[in-house]
Write an enzyme that holds these catalytic residues in place. Structure first.
Site, short mmCIF file in Angstrom:
data_model
loop_
_atom_site.label_atom_id
_atom_site.label_comp_id
_atom_site.label_asym_id
_atom_site.label_seq_id
_atom_site.Cartn_x
_atom_site.Cartn_y
_atom_site.Cartn_z
N PHE A 47 0.82 -1.21 0.00
CA PHE A 47 0.00 0.00 0.00
C PHE A 47 0.85 1.26 0.00
O PHE A 47 0.42 2.31 0.47
CB PHE A 47 -0.96 0.00 1.20
CG PHE A 47 -1.59 -1.32 1.46
CD1 PHE A 47 -2.48 -1.87 0.55
CD2 PHE A 47 -1.28 -2.06 2.58
CE1 PHE A 47 -3.05 -3.11 0.76
CE2 PHE A 47 -1.84 -3.32 2.80
CZ PHE A 47 -2.73 -3.84 1.89
N GLY A 82 -0.23 -8.77 -3.52
CA GLY A 82 -1.53 -9.24 -3.08
C GLY A 82 -2.64 -8.96 -4.05
O GLY A 82 -3.80 -9.28 -3.79
N THR A 83 -2.30 -8.37 -5.20
CA THR A 83 -3.32 -7.93 -6.16
C THR A 83 -3.68 -8.99 -7.19
O THR A 83 -4.64 -8.82 -7.93
CB THR A 83 -2.83 -6.68 -6.89
OG1 THR A 83 -1.53 -6.94 -7.46
CG2 THR A 83 -2.71 -5.50 -5.93
N LEU A 124 -9.26 -7.36 -16.78
CA LEU A 124 -8.48 -8.55 -17.09
C LEU A 124 -9.03 -9.77 -16.38
O LEU A 124 -9.14 -10.85 -16.96
CB LEU A 124 -7.01 -8.32 -16.71
CG LEU A 124 -6.27 -7.28 -17.55
CD1 LEU A 124 -4.89 -7.01 -16.97
CD2 LEU A 124 -6.16 -7.73 -19.00
N LYS A 181 -12.77 -11.48 -11.20
CA LYS A 181 -12.77 -11.93 -9.81
C LYS A 181 -11.77 -11.12 -8.98
O LYS A 181 -12.10 -10.57 -7.92
CB LYS A 181 -12.44 -13.42 -9.72
CG LYS A 181 -12.41 -13.96 -8.29
CD LYS A 181 -12.10 -15.45 -8.23
CE LYS A 181 -13.30 -16.27 -8.64
NZ LYS A 181 -13.07 -17.74 -8.37
N GLN A 211 -10.29 -6.31 -5.53
CA GLN A 211 -9.53 -5.08 -5.34
C GLN A 211 -10.44 -3.89 -5.06
O GLN A 211 -10.19 -3.09 -4.16
CB GLN A 211 -8.68 -4.79 -6.58
CG GLN A 211 -7.43 -5.62 -6.67
CD GLN A 211 -6.43 -5.25 -5.59
OE1 GLN A 211 -5.90 -4.15 -5.55
NE2 GLN A 211 -6.18 -6.17 -4.68
N GLU A 218 -6.25 1.29 -6.41
CA GLU A 218 -6.49 2.38 -5.47
C GLU A 218 -7.81 3.11 -5.72
O GLU A 218 -8.19 4.00 -4.95
CB GLU A 218 -5.31 3.36 -5.53
CG GLU A 218 -4.03 2.70 -5.05
CD GLU A 218 -2.77 3.42 -5.49
OE1 GLU A 218 -2.24 4.21 -4.69
OE2 GLU A 218 -2.30 3.18 -6.61
#
Length: 752
Positions: A237, A464-465, A644, A647, A652, A719
């Site tokens: 982050f 984590g994305t 893309l 899910k 996110q 974000e």
């Protein structure tokens, strides 16, 4: 593209994570490894006049104790805001000066982590303490830059004063956001191992290339002698973007003791050894005519910074891009205080500024007697209000229409305090979300085998994305393979260039490089089969053979699956690299990226303005007697070019909205003014939303085509979801109670 794009694909790395097979930076344990621990300053400003290390050195298991007097070969780099890769310009343990509370003053190395921490607790520094102030003074602020050197930090279009005098209604309001700190699940850590003049560093990083370049330059080593490893990052982050002092201290300690050293930073120390979101004041003056069209827009942001850096996260760049107005003035100001240097925290420019902007728009709508959605509709614009260039795509009002229908906005009674349910006051609020589309130069290597497997390599990161998954999807779509047959290797600095994993650039930039590498693999195969007598493309100009969904297509209707064509070649394998560079990217930005920096094109280019958009609607319930604030419903609709993976994108966006609830109602770093320290420096008292705080969160993802932003038409979303939430909650609280709360977090005590 093939069916693997814009579908719901389960994360390819999920089995490794749930079984413990995924290795994070602190999971690597080189042979003979020792452990490090930091001792930090108890004062904020002053001088270190002595430091007694005898008790620590006598502690069983302690191998060495280093201070500013004994730490050899401690190298530093320039800070980010001074144009370098460091998290700050001031480096602790270079001398006796104390610049902030929690500043490292000693580094202990021991045989176990427990012994190292015991040793750190036994360090006895003595100080000559000076006066300190941890909170900024907005009245003592300065403008960043001036004239041609301001880099857009001050912008004026038209005459704001004249526009305000013409307005039928106007607002002149001020909003305040607090210090907030990163608390990723994965702790800050660094492990360093020297083998002669070769160095390996394992560290959770958003930019392994930045680390390698900065470290190699500091030690005068060729980059090939420095290995940086970060295959998975357990949340960042913004907090793991630059080179931190604890990293360089660990490297120096490992060299001094002649053994690998691993440091895992404690949770309280995480508040002062890295970065955070600075506090800010947002000042808005906005005027509109009777129809709601803006006649004037002014935004002045005052943000906190340290005494030794100018932390510039220019939120005014975003707010002035949002609504049409003939008269605009924005200004970026800073105010210094005695802290470590702040930095990036998810949506670092947008979260706090849009809390102010979207709350001010709600206040203006109320004065005009206008529906808040309609106020935004009449001021929607297809061209950037200052730059004058068209948006590459802008689906803001489509987002509002979709979210308002989903939420049931039409059932809202606009009268303040009119909606109740027993002892609960009910309020509805809405707000705009946006995030700039920045794209960085990137490269990727793809190796495809005739056996039906592909390997994708690039120095990108998965914070984590879901990057491992989307790169596999892109390759699968282009090469005509199953996603499971595409193996992605990332997180090592020696791999092909990829940008910092920040600013929501990874999918758009590195994804485009993977896409181009796949096209180059196909071109290589086309050249080979065009020279083969038994190929359907025999004698065909290879430049006229195209790739579509994993199938080679010739100019006269010839077709053959790429995999079959590759298998028929003598080698049965093809390897190619793809290099992506947006046409608007400058040579300077390109050079900066190759040096480990953050070089981007966008969001405003000479031809287009590139932004993702969203609209968020929220229902709050406030107990009439206890003033408890609850958020039972939060709906958002977003448009960000090509999806893309529906899910991971959904996750996110939902995660951002949940974090927005935290920013609105929970998150604040409490400060001790007398001692200039952060008080709640632990995960127990630094409040974040839990399940009881998060009820119905609904995400709608709109289809949007944008052929300008990059070859995939992708805009970043990591974000986007957080940006509008706090303002929407604040607007709903006002609708329910008639009280306008202009300072985050929005607390029940403020409603008493």
């Amino acid at each position: 593209m093939a069916q693997t794009i814009n579908t719901e694909v389960t994360r390819t790395d999920a089995p490794r994570k749930v079984t413990g097979a995924a290795h994070y930076a602190a999971d690597f344990t080189p042979a003979g490894m020792l452990h490090g621990a930091l001792a930090t300053s108890r004062i904020a400003v002053g001088t270190l006049i002595g430091i007694d290390t005898s008790k620590a050195e006598a502690e069983p298991g302690v191998v060495a104790v280093f201070t500013h007097e004994t730490l050899p070969d401690y190298k530093t780099v320039k800070g980010f805001y001074a144009g370098g890769p460091g998290s700050a310009s001031f480096w602790p343990m270079e001398g006796t000066e104390i610049r902030y509370a929690g500043q490292p003053v000693a580094y202990v190395v021991a045989e176990t982590a427990a012994a190292a921490r015991r040793g750190a607790q036994l360090i006895e520094p003595s100080y000559e303490e000076g006066e300190a102030s941890i909170a900024m003074d907005p009245s003592d602020s300065f403008i960043i830059g001036a004239g041609e050197d301001s880099k857009g930090m001050t912008v004026t279009k038209g005459d704001v004063s004249a526009g305000l005098s013409e307005a039928a209604q106007s607002v002149d309001v001020e909003y305040v956001t607090p210090f907030q700190h990163h608390n990723p699940m994965e702790m800050f850590a660094a492990t360093a191992e020297w083998r002669g003049d070769r160095l390996t560093v394992w560290m959770p990083s958003q930019s392994v290339r930045t680390l390698r370049h900065g470290i190699s330059k500091a030690y005068g080593l060729p980059e090939t002698s420095v290995r940086v490893v970060s295959p998975f990052v357990g949340g960042a982050f913004g907090s793991k973007a630059g080179i931190t002092p604890y990293t360089m201290l660990t490297i120096a300690a490992a060299k001094a003791v002649g053994a690998p050293v691993r440091l895992i930073v404690t949770r309280p120390q995480m508040y002062t050894v890295a970065t955070f979101r600075p506090e800010s004041v947002q000042k808005f003056r906005i005027g509109a005519d009777a129809s709601g069209k803006l006649t004037a827009f002014e935004h002045i942001e005052i943000a906190q910074t340290s005494q030794f850096d100018e932390v510039v996260n220019p939120g005014t760049h975003m707010t002035r891009a949002m609504y049409a107005s003939p008269n605009i003035h924005t200004e970026q100001r800073l105010s210094r205080s005695d802290t470590n240097t702040g930095g990036f925290m998810r949506a670092p420019n947008e979260m706090q500024t849009f809390f102010g902007l979207e709350s001010a728009m709600d206040e203006l709508a109320l004065k005009l007697g206008m529906d808040p959605v309609e106020l935004r509709r009449v001021n929607d614009t297809k061209t950037h209000p200052v730059a004058g260039v068209p948006f590459s795509s802008r689906s803001l009002m489509e987002c509002y229409d979709a979210a308002s229908d989903s939420f049931g906005w039409a059932g809202r009674n606009p009268e303040v305090g009119s909606m109740t349910d027993g002892d609960w006051l009910v309020g509805y609020g809405c707000a705009t979300a946006t995030y700039p589309t920045n794209v960085s130069p990137s490269a990727a290597r793809v190796r495809m085998q005739g056996t039906g497997h592909a390997f994708i390599e690039l120095a990108a990161h998965d914070v984590g994305t879901g990057s491992y998954t989307i790169f596999a999807q892109i390759a699968a779509a282009r090469l005509g393979l199953p996603v499971s047959a595409c193996d992605v290797v990332m997180g090592e600095a020696h791999l092909p260039l990829a940008p910092i994993s920040g600013g929501s650039t990874t999918a758009a930039s590195a994804g485009s490089a993977v896409h181009l590498a796949c096209l180059n693999v196909a071109a290589q195969v086309a050249r080979e089969v065009s020279q083969m007598s038994d190929s359907p493309f025999s004698g065909v100009d290879p430049d006229r053979i195209t790739l579509e969904d994993g199938v080679l297509r010739g100019p006269d209707g010839q077709t053959q699956p790429l995999l079959d064509a590759l298998a028929s070649t003598p080698r049965g394998e093809a390897t190619a690299e793809g290099e992506y560079r947006h046409p608007a990217l400058t040579d300077q930005a390109l050079k900066l990226t190759y040096q480990g920096g953050y070089g981007v094109a966008g969001p405003v280019t000479p031809e287009k303005a590139m932004f993702a958009f969203g609209a968020e609607f929220v229902e709050v319930r406030i107990h009439r007697w206890t003033h408890e604030i609850r958020v039972p419903r939060l709906h958002g609709a977003f448009a960000a070019g090509t999806w893309l993976n529906r899910k991971t994108a959904h996750s996110q966006l939902m995660g951002g909205m949940v974090w927005g609830i935290g920013s609105a109602l929970h998150e604040v770093t409490e400060i001790d003014h007398a001692r200039a320290r952060f008080l709640n420096a632990n995960i127990a008292e630094y409040l974040v939303p839990v399940n009881a705080d998060v009820r119905e969160v609904r995400v709608e993802m709109l289809e949007e085509q944008d052929d300008y932003v990059n070859p995939l038409g992708v805009k970043g979303i990591g974000e986007l979801g957080i940006v509008g939430t706090a303002a929407a909650i604040g607007n709903a609280i006002h609708h329910a109670t008639g009280k306008r709360l202009r300072k985050l977090p929005l607390r029940m005590s403020d409603l008493v």
